[in-house]
Design a protein around this motif. Sequence first.
Motif, short mmCIF file in Angstrom:
data_model
loop_
_atom_site.label_atom_id
_atom_site.label_comp_id
_atom_site.label_asym_id
_atom_site.label_seq_id
_atom_site.Cartn_x
_atom_site.Cartn_y
_atom_site.Cartn_z
N THR A 2 0.83 -1.19 0.00
CA THR A 2 0.00 0.00 0.00
C THR A 2 0.88 1.25 0.00
OG1 THR A 2 -1.68 -1.17 1.25
CG2 THR A 2 -1.80 1.21 1.24
N THR A 3 0.51 2.20 -0.83
CA THR A 3 1.21 3.48 -0.85
C THR A 3 0.38 4.51 -0.10
OG1 THR A 3 2.17 2.97 -3.00
CG2 THR A 3 2.13 5.28 -2.35
N ARG A 4 1.06 5.30 0.70
CA ARG A 4 0.39 6.32 1.49
C ARG A 4 1.14 7.64 1.33
NH1 ARG A 4 0.89 7.08 7.56
NH2 ARG A 4 -0.90 8.33 8.10
N THR A 5 0.42 8.68 1.03
CA THR A 5 1.03 10.00 0.88
C THR A 5 0.30 10.99 1.77
OG1 THR A 5 1.56 9.52 -1.43
CG2 THR A 5 1.59 11.83 -0.76
N LEU A 6 1.07 11.75 2.54
CA LEU A 6 0.52 12.78 3.42
C LEU A 6 1.25 14.08 3.18
CD1 LEU A 6 0.44 10.84 6.80
CD2 LEU A 6 -1.50 11.36 5.35
N LEU A 27 3.43 22.91 13.37
CA LEU A 27 3.23 21.76 12.50
C LEU A 27 1.76 21.39 12.51
CD1 LEU A 27 4.19 19.30 10.80
CD2 LEU A 27 4.46 18.10 12.99
N ASP A 28 1.15 21.36 11.33
CA ASP A 28 -0.25 20.96 11.17
C ASP A 28 -0.27 19.65 10.39
OD1 ASP A 28 -2.92 20.59 10.63
OD2 ASP A 28 -3.20 22.53 9.63
N THR A 29 -0.64 18.57 11.06
CA THR A 29 -0.66 17.26 10.42
C THR A 29 -1.99 16.96 9.74
OG1 THR A 29 -1.49 16.01 12.32
CG2 THR A 29 0.91 16.36 12.20
N GLY A 30 -2.93 17.86 9.89
CA GLY A 30 -4.27 17.61 9.37
C GLY A 30 -5.20 17.05 10.44
N THR A 31 -4.61 16.38 11.43
CA THR A 31 -5.40 15.84 12.54
C THR A 31 -4.99 16.44 13.88
OG1 THR A 31 -3.93 13.94 12.78
CG2 THR A 31 -5.87 13.65 11.38
#
Length: 98
Positions: A2-6, A27-31
């Motif tokens: 599985t490929t994961r991109t953030l 830092l904003d990780t989105g969560t």
Amino acid sequence: MTTRTLEWKVGLYLFEEDGTTKARVVLDTGTSTLTGHGTARCSSEDPDVPEIGDELAAGRAFKDLAAQLTRIADRDLESVGAGGGERLAPPYAWTTAL
């Protein structure tokens, strides 16, 4: 496999007043959001070079942020049974050597 991109967004803010430079890195990780802080002071014996204060304060802010991320990762590892308490090396496969 599985490929994961953030994408994590980072903002660096520098403030200077009376020979002291302060840095805040966000830092904003989105969560979640983490904030690191750093300070640098110009010694009275040294020439006042603002860029050096910026570099030192920013580096210290990033170091603070890195320490926070490592502590969070350690807690997360322990929560899934991968931690093991005090160790000389990190309890994960990533090394600190470059």
